[in-house]
Design an enzyme around this catalytic site. Structure first.
Site, PDB file in Angstrom:
ATOM      1  CG  ASP A   1      93.700  51.492  12.680  1.00  0.00           C
ATOM      2  OD1 ASP A   1      94.372  50.461  12.807  1.00  0.00           O
ATOM      3  OD2 ASP A   1      93.221  52.128  13.635  1.00  0.00           O
TER       4      ASP A   1
ATOM      5  CD  GLU B   1      93.377  46.495  11.860  1.00  0.00           C
ATOM      6  OE1 GLU B   1      93.944  45.854  12.765  1.00  0.00           O
ATOM      7  OE2 GLU B   1      93.002  47.681  11.996  1.00  0.00           O
TER       8      GLU B   1
END
Length: 651
Positions: free
Chosen positions: A350, A379
């Protein structure tokens, strides 16, 4: 006078040569021969410099004279040449060319044709570690992205204290705030768990899934679990470690791996580490400066002012370079090792932009210590080869940080092509990413059309715009029958392109079932078991079967064949096979004439007619064709083999 200038690249190692014209990224143990060819070219110079943000010395330049030989001008560049400019591995270059009728500087982002620097700027060159390898297990199948609470419930797990069970999983709309950004507790759940996912493995296998990507599963008070409370525990409402172990074991029987979501940039405020709510018996960073977790956070005015992710105070930001935190997460015996040993195939990270290069190197090393074929996906929403985050150039593809990233740029190109017929943008973005990334990175890119952070792809393609709509309106907005019918045709084309490009298609749970929905949380409704769109599900199954059966799709080369308005065609190929994907997003029938009549149509989104090598594509349709390659491979830029050309049908 306009000049057509062409560039080829030849990679040389131990006197062996490989055409590298498709790529602008190469390993650091090889020499690179750059050659250009143009009519009326008299002399040529190469001007190369390091990236100014990566080097303390700034943009250090070097110039080379190209030697004329056998009709072209060439220069040999060594890794030592580049390292003398900078050790960081990112460089830019252009050619200064003299013609019989003038002078010009050429560069640009095209694959082999150079254009004036005034139009596209310089060309990018990336140097990466020669031992950089990316995991093989991920490359041929399909990633299936599951938001655990919304996929499937086994009925075996208790709803945790403080959560509210939505009693209507078939029709329920997730709780939502009055407006985007307003506070909401996110404690409403639908009861999905890891046991439930294990029960649905036969369904996932039927789609051709080879890797399940789970939303966060660490202990947390919320339904989304991006506010970690304890990295060391799998949330009991999902079944804990027992359920995870069962999922991993059962998935392995189907050849399916399980990838976790690593949220290491911030924790929850209601956690054993911060403990703002006093939930845990030991003092956290919020309660005491003597807490071992106090140095992990950035306090501006203790204890109530601290750095948070996007200023959301329930998500205090962690200092990922704090030695104690780094050792806890990526050190020997740390959190990363724990879950790889439990059977996780790796992590999707993330907000990777907010994790330091040093932390990323430590995390990838921790994964590989336990599983040499483990994966670390980041990400990153932009081009990750030259990404700037917080005024700092990132080096994700040095060979030590990330194996690959989420392919948001290509998602944008596919949507623009399918909705508006802009094949030029799709060509630019697919060729550009493929050229700038190391090939081993491109082979395992996460090719997504939707995620938990985006509107549902069916809604994006054919639904009414959400502009100016309130959350109360979006909660009840649904597509008309006409919109859904059009959207299904469009999604088949979009998925065909996504599934057969370089990289790995990633399906957000329920997209294949025809789920629709606007921004978070409306894109996170429960899976519609028993109410799936059979037409879409069947198409995804057929595409998945092709993905799993055709070896060329794992690491085969990629080349755009044609791009003109609504028409787009590309090839995947190796020495044995050529797979050609053709698509038509226009209102007229498209005819594609193959240069040979010996081929198979592996997949089509609509019924096609095919006669004497002429394939007719109806409006908004796509087809995947396989040719047996009986000739030796040509150059990477212009492969020898069967293919075809486009024309608009006269019918």
């Amino acid at each position: 006078m306009e000049h057509k200038v062409w560039e080829t690249k030849t990679l040389i190692k131990n006197e062996e040569r490989e055409d590298y014209s498709l790529f602008g990224s190469f390993p650091d143990d090889c020499n690179l021969l750059l050659s250009i060819r143009a009519d009326s070219l008299v002399s040529a110079r190469l001007i190369i410099h390091c990236d100014g943000l990566s080097s303390e010395a700034g943009e250090v330049y070097r110039e080379y004279e190209l030697e004329k030989n056998d009709g072209c001008f060439s220069v040999l560049i060594t890794p030592e040449d580049l390292r003398s400019l900078s050790e960081k591995g990112l460089y830019y270059y252009r050619y200064s060319l003299s013609f019989t009728d003038g002078y010009g500087e050429f560069g640009g982002e095209n694959v082999t044709r150079l254009v004036p620097v005034s139009e596209q700027g310089e060309r990018q060159l990336l140097l990466y570690s020669s031992d950089f390898r990316t995991p093989s297990f991920i490359k041929q199948g399909i990633i299936y992205h599951i938001f655990v609470d919304r996929f499937a419930s086994s009925g075996k797990c208790r709803i945790k204290e403080g959560s509210r069970l939505n009693p209507d999983p078939e029709n329920g709309t997730p709780a939502y705030p009055p407006y985007p950004g307003a506070r909401i507790d996110n404690c409403e759940v639908f009861g999905g768990d890891l046991y439930g996912i294990a029960e649905k493995l036969p369904y996932l296998n039927s789609l051709g899934v080879s890797c399940i990507y789970l939303s966060p599963i660490f202990e947390s008070p919320s339904n989304h679990k991006y506010d970690t409370a304890d990295y060391g525990k799998i949330d009991a409402s999902f079944g804990g470690e027992e359920a995870f172990g069962k999922l991993v074991r059962e998935a392995k029987k189907y050849g399916i791996s399980v990838m976790l979501d690593g949220v290491f940039n911030h924790t929850g405020d209601d956690s054993i580490y911060f403990n703002r709510c006093g939930t845990y018996p030991q003092p956290g960073a919020y309660q005491s400066k003597d807490s071992p977790y106090y140095p992990w956070y950035f306090f501006e005015n203790y204890p109530d002012r601290y750095l948070c992710w996007w200023d959301i105070d329930i998500l205090p930001k962690v200092n990922c370079d704090n030695p104690s935190y780094r050792d806890y997460i990526v050190g020997e015996g740390g959190i990363v090792e724990k879950y790889i040993k439990l059977g996780a195939a790796g992590f999707r990270l993330d907000v990777a932009d907010e994790l330091s290069d040093e932390f990323l190197m430590g995390l990838r090393a921790a994964v590989r210590r336990v599983n040499p074929d483990g994966i670390v996906l980041g990400e990153v929403w932009e081009d990750a080869s030259n990404k700037i985050a917080y005024s700092k150039r990132r080096h994700y593809f040095s060979g030590y940080e990330l194996d690959s990233v989420m392919n948001y740029p290509v998602r944008t190109g596919i949507i623009e092509y399918v909705k508006n017929g802009n094949s030029d943008l799709l060509r630019t973005v697919t060729e550009g990413i493929y050229r700038r990334y190391p090939k081993c990175v491109s082979d395992c890119l996460m090719n997504l059309l939707g995620t938990h952070d985006t509107e549902r792809i069916l809604t994006v393609l054919a639904g009414e715009s959400s502009d100016g709509k309130t959350n109360d309106e979006l909660a009840v907005m649904k597509m008309t029958d006409e919109q859904r019918e059009r959207g299904i045709r469009m999604l088949k084309v979009a998925y065909t392109v996504s599934a057969f490009l370089y990289g790995v298609p990633s399906v957000f749970y329920g997209d294949e079932a025809g789920m629709e929905g606007y921004r978070d949380p409306f894109c996170r409704r429960p899976f519609p078991w028993g109410r799936e769109c059979a037409e879409l599900t069947d198409f995804y199954r057929r595409a998945g079967a092709v993905r799993r059966s055709e070896a060329v799709l794992a690491e085969g080369l990629f080349e755009v064949e044609s791009a003109s308005g609504a028409l787009f065609s590309f090839r995947r190929y190796d020495k044995n096979t050529v797979i050609t994907v053709v698509s038509n997003t226009g209102a007229d029938t498209l005819s594609y004439r193959c240069t040979c009549t010996h081929f198979d149509i592996l997949l089509s989104s609509q019924d096609l007619t095919c006669e004497n090598g002429l394939v007719s594509l109806p409006p908004m349709s796509a087809a995947v064709m396989k040719f047996s390659r009986r000739t030796s491979p040509g150059s990477l830029a212009f492969p020898t083999g069967e293919g075809g050309d486009f024309r608009v049908s006269e019918n």
